[in-house]
Design an enzyme around this catalytic site. Structure first.
Site, mmCIF file in Angstrom:
data_model
loop_
_atom_site.group_PDB
_atom_site.id
_atom_site.type_symbol
_atom_site.label_atom_id
_atom_site.label_comp_id
_atom_site.label_asym_id
_atom_site.label_seq_id
_atom_site.Cartn_x
_atom_site.Cartn_y
_atom_site.Cartn_z
ATOM 1 N N GLU A 1 -5.878 9.479 0.084
ATOM 2 C CA GLU A 1 -6.344 8.007 0.199
ATOM 3 C C GLU A 1 -7.385 7.380 -1.007
ATOM 4 O OE1 GLU A 1 -4.905 5.571 1.687
ATOM 5 O OE2 GLU A 1 -4.036 6.448 3.294
ATOM 6 N N SER B 1 -3.789 1.134 -4.983
ATOM 7 C CA SER B 1 -3.295 -0.224 -4.571
ATOM 8 C C SER B 1 -4.302 -1.290 -4.316
ATOM 9 C CB SER B 1 -2.456 -0.236 -3.019
ATOM 10 O OG SER B 1 -3.362 0.553 -2.126
ATOM 11 N N HIS C 1 0.858 -1.011 -0.005
ATOM 12 C CA HIS C 1 0.003 0.000 -0.041
ATOM 13 C C HIS C 1 0.779 1.077 -0.089
ATOM 14 C CE1 HIS C 1 -3.183 2.829 0.974
ATOM 15 N NE2 HIS C 1 -2.486 3.195 1.970
ATOM 16 N N HIS D 1 1.205 5.214 -2.222
ATOM 17 C CA HIS D 1 1.495 6.469 -1.705
ATOM 18 C C HIS D 1 2.811 7.114 -2.440
ATOM 19 C CE1 HIS D 1 -1.363 7.366 1.336
ATOM 20 N NE2 HIS D 1 -1.257 6.037 1.838
#
Length: 517
Positions: free
Chosen positions: A391, A411, A346, A351
């Protein structure tokens, strides 16, 4: 279909929302660029007002009297005091006063000359008109002034005595108590290990709960993060096992085609750079140290390993210093396309590529700076903004289609397609038999709306926010942060890696254990 619910618990860990405190000074509405750069430590630390700078103050009084604006401010630097310690040499003691002056030519000059006379260094001036009671009389202005020194210092005492002859009201203001926040990047070490649960504290429904070898591996990686220090220390290289690399490869293979179709252009450009400079590929889990060094050169961002989940406040505080708290463990191999918490897939696939883009980094830092010293209520609002953007944010692509820039989407193979695929306008809303929304609602990116938008953490999002571009997202977030009732205005100095604030405060609540001791 599974989803990477890896960000579900990172941000929403606030135990209780406290009532917002009110502050005596309103947010600033305008700043003077004609003054020296007081936000730079090297400039303001040893500054004393001379005739040139008094002339700047006279121009400020002309600005106020001339009707060009009703509220003006000169920001220089503020101070911080901890309840449990003396002020550091960098900060020094500060005092805040409120002066009420009659509106006349030269009134501000008459009082400021005494700061020069008694060698008292001003760090902030904010002015506003006094509301009239309708009875007429001479207009008045309130001036909030912060300066170096304590009331019991001889020069400060003499200054206050001299000011009384010119003011209709002179009050010494108490320091505002705020939640503890880091002032220098080294203080991130005080919050990085305040984990809500460590990397080994797995819940019973975690895929690796009954796997003792997996739990030992998590403990090893967590210990590396717990021992790390931010300043002058490289992130240790990790030797990932064959099984871990295979899990990484499965996630990579599943996501790669979807990135090409649904990821924003900035993400795709960044992944290509990471392939070239950080050995990003399906057969290798990149090292945090290599990535952090590359990001620092590109956008002045960096990674800082953590052992597990930390609170919303601590996580957002790190972003103020352009630092991303990053886990190093990987999901269990039995469920390679699902993780109940943030893991390295993730972090590095969702990110990190976006932190190669400067607009996105600036956007993230805006949220971080606004979180410093904020009330629990405002931290919750900022965390919701983070959730709906960093997010799960969408932006409009060059072809007009919806593209993803949020890590939770980039992700997660199932939710990425769910959020971005084109749909017939007549396709119904609602919930399917499996409890999942049939289609999401897409709202224009508006931080004020996002801050009030609740969300689920175990299913696909029913609502996504669409920005016109990353620059558009950043500018709207900046405006929203400026309008929050913040206890102070914070500015990050990249050279000294220090946050400067514009008024004295006391970091009295939530002091880290190591600091308290």
């Amino acid at each position: 279909m599974s989803r990477a619910a890896s960000c579900s618990r990172r941000l929403f860990s606030i135990q209780q929302i406290q009532q917002r405190s009110s502050f005596p000074a309103a947010l600033t509405s305008s700043c003077f660029s004609s003054s020296p750069d007081y936000t730079n430590y090297e400039t303001w630390h040893d500054h004393r007002f001379d005739d040139h700078h008094l002339d700047i103050m006279k121009r400020q009084q002309y600005y106020v009297n001339g009707g060009h604006g009703s509220h003006a401010v000169i920001n220089m630097a503020g101070s911080v005091n901890d309840n449990n310690s003396n002020n550091s040499p960098l900060e020094g003691p500060r005092t805040s006063v409120l002066m009420e002056l009659n509106d006349r030519v030269g009134a501000l000059h008459d009082v400021l000359k005494y700061y020069w006379k008694y060698d008292v260094n001003i760090t902030r001036i904010e002015s506003r008109p006094v509301t009239s009671d309708g009875g007429g009389g001479t207009p008045k202005f309130d001036f909030f002034i912060d300066f170096h020194g304590k009331v019991d210092d001889p020069n400060v005492n003499a200054l206050l005595h001299s000011l009384q002859q010119y003011t209709t009201k002179l009050l010494v203001l108490d320091e505002k108590e705020v939640h503890w926040f880091p002032r220098h990047i080294s203080e991130l070490d005080l919050i990085a290990n305040r984990t809500l649960d460590a990397g080994t504290d797995l819940e019973a429904n975690h895929p690796g709960f009954h796997d003792e070898a997996y739990r030992r591996r998590r403990a090893t990686l967590a210990n590396v993060a717990l021992q790390h220090r931010t300043i002058n220390e490289c992130i240790p290289k990790m030797e990932y096992t064959k099984e871990e690399v295979e899990t990484w490869g499965l996630v990579w293979d599943t996501m790669e085609g979807l990135w090409e179709k649904y990821a924003c252009k900035e993400y795709k450009t960044s992944v290509n750079l990471l392939k070239k400079h950080c050995n990003y590929n399906r057969n290798n889990i990149p090292q945090l140290s290599d990535i952090s060094s590359f990001l620092h050169l590109q956008t002045n961002f960096r990674l800082r390993p953590v052992a597990g989940l930390i609170s919303s406040r601590d996580f957002l505080n790190g972003l103020a210093f352009r630092t991303f708290f990053c886990t190093q463990y990987i999901r269990h191999s039995s469920m390679p396309l699902y993780t109940p918490e943030p893991d390295i897939c993730h972090e590095l696939l969702g990110h990190v590529p976006m932190f190669v883009d400067r607009d996105f980094c600036d956007f993230s830092q805006e949220i971080g700076l606004a979180s410093l010293g904020a009330s629990d209520e405002d931290v919750l609002k900022l965390a919701r903004c983070y959730w709906h953007s960093v997010e799960f944010g969408l932006c409009r692509g060059e072809d007009g289609k919806h593209k993803a820039y949020g890590a939770g989407l980039l992700s997660s193979f199932g939710e990425l397609e769910y959020a971005c695929k084109e749909r017939d306008e007549n396709e119904p809303y609602g919930v399917g038999e499996d409890g999942m929304p049939l289609r999401p609602e897409i709202k224009p990116w508006d931080p004020a709306v996002a801050a009030a938008q609740d969300f689920p953490i175990t299913t696909y999002q029913p609502v996504y926010f669409l920005a016109e571009s990353l620059s558009d997202a950043k500018l709207k977030m900046r405006k929203y942060c400026e309008d929050l009732p913040r206890p102070f205005f914070a500015l990050y100095n990249a050279q000294t890696e220090t946050v400067h604030i514009d008024r004295p405060v006391r970091r009295a609540r939530g002091i880290p254990r190591d600091k308290a001791e």
